[in-house]
Design an enzyme around this catalytic site. Structure first.
Site, short mmCIF file in Angstrom:
data_model
loop_
_atom_site.label_atom_id
_atom_site.label_comp_id
_atom_site.label_asym_id
_atom_site.label_seq_id
_atom_site.Cartn_x
_atom_site.Cartn_y
_atom_site.Cartn_z
N SER A 210 -5.56 11.58 11.83
CA SER A 210 -4.89 11.34 13.12
C SER A 210 -5.86 11.70 14.24
O SER A 210 -6.73 12.55 14.05
CB SER A 210 -3.65 12.23 13.23
OG SER A 210 -3.20 12.30 14.57
N TYR A 223 0.43 20.54 12.38
CA TYR A 223 0.08 19.16 12.01
C TYR A 223 -1.39 18.86 12.34
O TYR A 223 -2.13 18.35 11.51
CB TYR A 223 1.02 18.21 12.76
CG TYR A 223 0.76 16.73 12.60
CD1 TYR A 223 1.35 16.00 11.56
CD2 TYR A 223 -0.05 16.03 13.51
CE1 TYR A 223 1.15 14.63 11.45
CE2 TYR A 223 -0.27 14.67 13.39
CZ TYR A 223 0.34 13.97 12.36
OH TYR A 223 0.13 12.61 12.25
P1 NAD Z 1 6.18 7.16 8.18
O1 NAD Z 1 7.28 8.08 8.46
O2 NAD Z 1 6.50 5.74 7.98
O3 NAD Z 1 5.37 7.63 6.89
C1 NAD Z 1 5.24 8.98 6.52
C2 NAD Z 1 5.74 9.09 5.09
O4 NAD Z 1 5.47 10.41 4.60
C3 NAD Z 1 7.24 8.92 4.93
O5 NAD Z 1 7.59 7.57 4.76
C4 NAD Z 1 7.54 9.75 3.68
O6 NAD Z 1 7.69 8.92 2.57
C5 NAD Z 1 6.29 10.59 3.51
N1 NAD Z 1 6.65 12.00 3.34
C6 NAD Z 1 6.99 12.90 4.29
N2 NAD Z 1 7.29 14.07 3.72
C7 NAD Z 1 7.14 13.90 2.38
C8 NAD Z 1 7.30 14.74 1.24
N3 NAD Z 1 7.68 16.03 1.36
N4 NAD Z 1 7.09 14.23 0.01
C9 NAD Z 1 6.72 12.93 -0.13
N5 NAD Z 1 6.53 12.09 0.90
C10 NAD Z 1 6.74 12.58 2.14
O7 NAD Z 1 5.13 7.34 9.35
P2 NAD Z 1 3.62 6.82 9.55
O8 NAD Z 1 3.37 6.97 10.99
O9 NAD Z 1 3.38 5.52 8.90
O10 NAD Z 1 2.79 7.94 8.82
C11 NAD Z 1 1.76 7.64 7.91
C12 NAD Z 1 0.55 8.50 8.23
O11 NAD Z 1 0.05 8.15 9.52
C13 NAD Z 1 0.80 10.00 8.28
O12 NAD Z 1 -0.26 10.67 7.62
C14 NAD Z 1 0.77 10.32 9.75
O13 NAD Z 1 0.37 11.64 10.00
C15 NAD Z 1 -0.28 9.32 10.20
N6 NAD Z 1 -0.30 9.09 11.63
C16 NAD Z 1 0.77 8.52 12.26
C17 NAD Z 1 0.73 8.34 13.64
C18 NAD Z 1 1.90 7.73 14.38
O14 NAD Z 1 1.90 7.77 15.62
N7 NAD Z 1 2.89 7.18 13.70
C19 NAD Z 1 -0.41 8.70 14.36
C20 NAD Z 1 -1.49 9.27 13.69
C21 NAD Z 1 -1.42 9.45 12.33
#
Ligand code: NAD
Ligand code: MG
Length: 321
Positions: A210, A223
């Site tokens: 991130s 985080y």
């Molecule tokens: P998302 O909510 O769609 O995906 C995150 C997933 O993490 C969830 O679907 C869930 O299945 C999984 N998860 C959470 N806790 C869990 C647990 N205890 N056991 C198993 N699975 C678990 O959101 P996203 O934004 O697609 O996130 C994907 C990645 O992108 C993450 O690593 C997040 O930190 C990163 N990210 C997201 C953003 C944003 O703005 N959305 C920005 C930077 C980085």
């Protein structure tokens, strides 16, 4: 399972009532200027959040993306593949010729089934493996189940994350601190260790980092710390396995329209409505704008000389160095 290849952009219906037809996105307008911008409808979710509840629906279809068999015959495990970035990666990996396994929490079954439908529509297998990545045992089991179901493991995408904003460090409980580290960084290390037992030369590990891991983020102390650790571990593991012919990289997204932020305990419906506005590009990324980077880093023909990088996909945000 049918292996009939369907050309991108012609098979699936646009499921986004607020965003017009899918054909609009596949026209001649630059994608950069035609993805949805804030303000979005005010909304809030609890728990881990569901993509099916988001308005507008995140775009994962990547209708402009043209496949070239870059991952033909490969098998991939994608954590958090039910929704958001992970779902978009699952769909593009399938479009590029891979079978996939996805992990997610049991309460996300309905989102996972939507990913399954989208992957199968690309003519490939999608194995559903629910479980909690904060449990060390599950990380090992997940890799073993993937190999049992798909026969091998060529690509690990460690993408799941736990995120909740806090106003101050005082608000961070030990329980929350431990969960964030378990899911975000310990699972990445454990999954990598388990995956390397099966991986051969040509394999790739990709983590989702991130921008907060590079720049910090005032309300995300735990985080952001895990994302910084992901970057350091990625560089370290890349050095460690380079002689085996295995590459290890990370992708650092800026704001992305997924369930993660609308379900963040520290977000208000008003803040969700403005999500991504602060990025230089003036909007969040859609998951379909992230997924091609994961194809690139998984594809030996595209990125064979790249290992140990943190690829920034940050909507114009720049960093030193
Ligand atoms: P998302 O909510 O769609 O995906 C995150 C997933 O993490 C969830 O679907 C869930 O299945 C999984 N998860 C959470 N806790 C869990 C647990 N205890 N056991 C198993 N699975 C678990 O959101 P996203 O934004 O697609 O996130 C994907 C990645 O992108 C993450 O690593 C997040 O930190 C990163 N990210 C997201 C953003 C944003 O703005 N959305 C920005 C930077 C980085
Ligand atoms: Mg989810």
């Amino acid at each position: 399972m049918p292996k009939t290849r369907q050309s991108a952009g012609t098979t699936k219906k646009d499921t986004n009532p607020l965003e017009g037809s899918r054909a609009k996105g596949s026209g001649s307008e630059p994608q950069m200027q035609h993805e949805p911008k804030p303000p979005f409808p005010k909304q809030k979710q609890s728990g881990v959040g569901l993509e099916s509840q988001l308005q507008p629906k995140p775009r994962y279809q990547a209708s402009k993306y043209k496949p070239a068999g870059k991952l033909e015959g490969k098998c991939a495990l994608i954590t958090g593949g039910d929704s958001g970035i992970g779902r978009a990666v699952a769909v593009l990996y399938a479009r590029e010729g891979a079978d996939v396994a996805i992990s997610y929490l049991p309460e996300e079954q309905s989102d996972a089934e939507e990913t399954l439908r989208a992957v199968e529509a690309e003519g490939h297998r999608c194995v559903l493996l629910p479980g909690d990545l904060s449990e060390a045992k599950f990380c090992d089991e997940l890799v073993e189940q993937t190999v049992n179901e798909l026969g091998k493991l060529d690509i690990l995408v460690s993408n799941a994350a736990h995120q909740n904003r806090k106003k101050s460090l005082e608000e961070l409980t030990d329980e929350e601190l431990e969960t964030t580290f378990q899911v975000n960084i310990l699972a990445y290390i454990r999954l990598s260790r388990a995956a390397l037992r099966h991986m051969k030369a040509g394999a790739a590990i990709i983590a989702t980092s991130s921008e907060t891991g590079i720049m910090g983020s005032a309300q995300l102390p735990d985080y952001s710390a895990t994302k910084g650790a992901i970057n350091a571990f990625t560089k370290t593991l890349a050095q460690n396995v380079i002689e085996k012919g295995i590459r290890v990289n990370a992708v650092a997204p800026g704001p992305v329209w997924t369930p993660l932020n609308p379900s963040d305990d520290g977000m208000t419906p008003e803040k969700v409505a403005e999500f991504g506005k602060q990025a230089p590009i003036g909007r969040p990324a859609q998951p379909e704008e992230l997924a091609p980077s994961y194809v690139f880093l998984a594809s030996d023909a595209d990125s064979s000389y790249i290992t140990g990088i943190v690829l920034q996909v940050m909507g114009g945000e720049t960093t030193g160095g």
